[in-house]
Structures are given as C-alpha cells and as structure tokens.
Design an enzyme around this catalytic site. Sequence first.
Site, mmCIF file in Angstrom:
data_model
loop_
_atom_site.group_PDB
_atom_site.id
_atom_site.type_symbol
_atom_site.label_atom_id
_atom_site.label_comp_id
_atom_site.label_asym_id
_atom_site.label_seq_id
_atom_site.Cartn_x
_atom_site.Cartn_y
_atom_site.Cartn_z
ATOM 1 N N ASP A 1 -0.157 34.191 -15.251
ATOM 2 C CA ASP A 1 -0.559 35.550 -14.907
ATOM 3 C C ASP A 1 -2.023 35.568 -14.484
ATOM 4 O OD1 ASP A 1 1.850 36.791 -15.386
ATOM 5 O OD2 ASP A 1 1.332 37.467 -17.407
ATOM 6 N N ARG B 1 2.915 34.587 -6.920
ATOM 7 C CA ARG B 1 3.289 35.991 -7.131
ATOM 8 C C ARG B 1 2.141 36.878 -6.629
ATOM 9 N NH1 ARG B 1 3.829 37.198 -13.156
ATOM 10 N NH2 ARG B 1 5.847 36.219 -12.891
HETATM 11 P P1 FDA Z 1 1.684 51.403 -7.268
HETATM 12 O O1 FDA Z 1 0.901 51.417 -8.539
HETATM 13 O O2 FDA Z 1 1.083 52.022 -6.048
HETATM 14 O O3 FDA Z 1 3.086 52.072 -7.568
HETATM 15 C C1 FDA Z 1 4.099 52.266 -6.569
HETATM 16 C C2 FDA Z 1 5.206 53.086 -7.190
HETATM 17 O O4 FDA Z 1 5.811 52.348 -8.264
HETATM 18 C C3 FDA Z 1 4.746 54.373 -7.861
HETATM 19 O O5 FDA Z 1 4.659 55.415 -6.941
HETATM 20 C C4 FDA Z 1 5.834 54.579 -8.899
HETATM 21 O O6 FDA Z 1 7.011 55.096 -8.279
HETATM 22 C C5 FDA Z 1 6.129 53.188 -9.357
HETATM 23 N N1 FDA Z 1 5.311 52.806 -10.519
HETATM 24 C C6 FDA Z 1 4.247 51.950 -10.514
HETATM 25 N N2 FDA Z 1 3.745 51.791 -11.762
HETATM 26 C C7 FDA Z 1 4.508 52.558 -12.569
HETATM 27 C C8 FDA Z 1 4.502 52.797 -13.961
HETATM 28 N N3 FDA Z 1 3.609 52.225 -14.785
HETATM 29 N N4 FDA Z 1 5.429 53.638 -14.482
HETATM 30 C C9 FDA Z 1 6.366 54.220 -13.673
HETATM 31 N N5 FDA Z 1 6.410 54.024 -12.324
HETATM 32 C C10 FDA Z 1 5.505 53.191 -11.788
HETATM 33 N N6 FDA Z 1 -1.162 42.701 -12.543
HETATM 34 C C11 FDA Z 1 -2.168 41.832 -12.800
HETATM 35 O O7 FDA Z 1 -3.333 42.223 -12.695
HETATM 36 N N7 FDA Z 1 -1.910 40.540 -13.159
HETATM 37 C C12 FDA Z 1 -0.633 40.061 -13.242
HETATM 38 O O8 FDA Z 1 -0.441 38.891 -13.564
HETATM 39 C C13 FDA Z 1 0.433 40.946 -12.965
HETATM 40 N N8 FDA Z 1 1.725 40.538 -13.035
HETATM 41 C C14 FDA Z 1 2.722 41.366 -12.571
HETATM 42 C C15 FDA Z 1 4.027 40.896 -12.478
HETATM 43 C C16 FDA Z 1 5.022 41.714 -11.935
HETATM 44 C C17 FDA Z 1 6.404 41.157 -11.796
HETATM 45 C C18 FDA Z 1 4.707 43.031 -11.497
HETATM 46 C C19 FDA Z 1 5.743 43.915 -10.874
HETATM 47 C C20 FDA Z 1 3.439 43.511 -11.630
HETATM 48 C C21 FDA Z 1 2.434 42.700 -12.180
HETATM 49 N N9 FDA Z 1 1.136 43.175 -12.326
HETATM 50 C C22 FDA Z 1 0.129 42.280 -12.617
HETATM 51 C C23 FDA Z 1 0.851 44.642 -12.219
HETATM 52 C C24 FDA Z 1 0.439 45.032 -10.830
HETATM 53 O O9 FDA Z 1 -0.832 44.529 -10.533
HETATM 54 C C25 FDA Z 1 0.395 46.560 -10.664
HETATM 55 O O10 FDA Z 1 -0.534 47.088 -11.554
HETATM 56 C C26 FDA Z 1 1.714 47.260 -10.881
HETATM 57 O O11 FDA Z 1 2.776 46.503 -10.352
HETATM 58 C C27 FDA Z 1 1.747 48.630 -10.161
HETATM 59 O O12 FDA Z 1 1.502 48.458 -8.805
HETATM 60 P P2 FDA Z 1 2.589 48.695 -7.635
HETATM 61 O O13 FDA Z 1 2.499 47.528 -6.701
HETATM 62 O O14 FDA Z 1 3.919 48.921 -8.201
HETATM 63 O O15 FDA Z 1 2.048 49.923 -6.830
#
Ligand code: FDA
Length: 313
Positions: free
Chosen positions: A139, A189
Amino acid sequence: MLRRALLAASASPRLRQLITTAPRTRAIVDSYVAGETADDAVRVTRALHASGLLVTLDYLGEDTTDAAQAAAVADEYVQLLGKLAAEGLTHGGTAEISVKPTAVGLFVRAGLAGQDLATQNIVRVCAAAREAGTTVTLDAEGSDAIEPTHRILSSLRADYPDLGCVIQASLRRSEADCRELAGYGSRVRLCKGAYNEPESVAYVAKREIDLAYARCLKVLMNGAGYPMLATHDPRLIEITGSLATLAGRSADSFEYQMLYGIRPAEQRRLANTGVRMRVYVPYGADWYGYLVRRLAERPSNLALFLRSLGSKS
Ligand code: FDA
C-alpha cells in the site's frame, strides 16, 4: 476543505476517543470492515469469490511503534494466507494480500534500520503468499513513506517480480513513477490518494487530482505492466475501458479494484461484464485510521456520522 480538515484533526487523541466510543460507530465500521478476525476475513472472501469477485486483504493497523508488533502483523498475514489457501481461495491470485509498510515496521527505527525491519517482515509475507499461489501488494501511505516503500519494492522485485505497489495519482511525482513502473509484468495499483499532503508535494483540488489520475492511467494502460485501477469514480472507470480498447488490452491484462462496502452493485456489474474486479477487504480491530479516511472522502458519510454522535443509542 472538509476532507483535509478531518484528516488533519484525526491525529488528535480527543477526536479518536470521540469517534471510537460514539454509539453508532460500530454500524459504520461494519459497513467498511469485514470484521476483527482472520476467520471473518476468510468468510467475507468466500462470499465475494462466490459472486465472481477477486479480493485483496488488508490487516488493519499502521504506524506500528515496536518491532514485536511489526513481526506480529507479518505473522497474522502468514496465518491468514494459510487459512485462505486451505479453502482454495488463493489459487491463481483469487485472494491476495495488501501490506502497509509502516504496519510491518518502516518507522519503528530511524532510516535504513526501519526499512530493513519492514523488508524482513514483507519477505516473510511474500514467501507465504508464493507458497499459497498468490501475490502481495504494498500500500501507499503518507508521502514520507513513499521513497522508502519504493526502495523496498526495488530491493525485492528480483526475488518477487510479482510484488505490487500503489501509486497515488494526487502526488506530483506519480506520473514519473508510473513511467518507471510500467515495465513488463509490473503490478501497479493506481488510486487517487487518501492522505493529507501539502500542496508542495500533491495536487489538492479534486479536478486536478482527477486529471492527474487520467494521465497516470494512460501511462499504465499503454505500458507493458499489469495495471490495477483502484477507483469508484464512474468517469475514470469508463475512461479505463476506452483506454483498454485503444491499447488492445485483453480482459485479463488489467483489473478494476474497489473498497469493501463501496458501490457493491457496481462491483458486481463490472465483474458480470467479464472483466477482473477485485475488492479491497480490510479486517482487524485497529480500524480508526481507515474509517477516518473513508469518512473524509464523502461529506454525506461524515454528516451521517456526526448525526450519530448526537444520538443516544
Ligand atoms: P472519489 O473520492 O472522487 O469518489 C468517486 C465516487 O465513489 C464518489 O462520488 C462516491 O460515489 C464513491 N465513493 C468514494 N469514496 C466513498 C466512500 N468513502 N463512501 C461511499 N462512497 C464513496 N489510498 C492510498 O492513499 N493508499 C492506498 O494504498 C490505497 N489503496 C486503495 C486500494 C483500493 C482497492 C481502493 C479502491 C482505494 C485505495 N485507496 C488508497 C483510497 C483511494 O486513494 C481513494 O481515497 C478512494 O478510493 C476514493 O477515491 P475514488 O477514486 O473512489 O474517487
């Protein structure tokens, strides 16, 4: 703004006390976390696998402060891998492992000594994962952990070429990191980034972060590695599909990833289209940091949570 304020405030012991003892916290934790034990993690993995989803498991905890605890985290992963393998859930990478370098000792000792300690523990997890027929992904944490994490990755890639890493698109350095890591077979990732970083090292406006994600995505999808696109953002998911077509990628040459409890219907929809869809499943008792990052990502989650603080049951 709210997101940055909550992340900054999360270090306060008073906020920690308030959140961990609030009456309805448990229900919110349960929506994002599989449970406290390895058996809970295996049960959830089994159910996700039955609905066509791949899994990566994270034993919750970060910023470990002593070597014994860091070794215990590695032991937990080794045991978990044994349980998953016994149920046939690791074969071909069905369930893999996500490890936070600070959980296995990166900052227990200063400088290279901390890096060595984390490396020893990660090697143990990688060896157990190989025996179980699966992989490990490191991570990405706060920006102070990125450089040592990349050093650990490059020191282990000769022995464990399938050791994956995470790139946070919000960091200004990440597009260059993607170019460096997009080589043959490299598992990367890509996520937006969940940590509070200063503008000197990171983009902070949502639009800038989304654009940076799209640029990194393009580099990875046009590269020779194995991109793992970790986002719930519908627009970026759509762009990923288009880039895969343009780059002539087969469905098994990349995967989508989402967090447990977030957009589960979309997870199943994607899996049903024949693409690889992996769910990041955290488990364990040390859920505070993880929960705060999930609350900070979504103002409506935070509002719900704040309302629950005022309730009596
Ligand atoms: P964004 O935050 O813009 O969200 C897009 C849409 O997704 C929202 O409009 C909503 O519909 C939905 N959504 C997002 N978050 C939500 C929540 N908490 N509750 C409900 N709905 C939600 N970060 C990091 O710094 N280090 C890491 O190692 C990882 N590892 C990791 C693994 C995996 C498999 C994922 C999916 C994510 C991570 N992350 C991470 C977290 C990542 O950086 C990020 O904070 C979250 O995925 C939210 O970002 P989105 O890309 O979803 O976009």
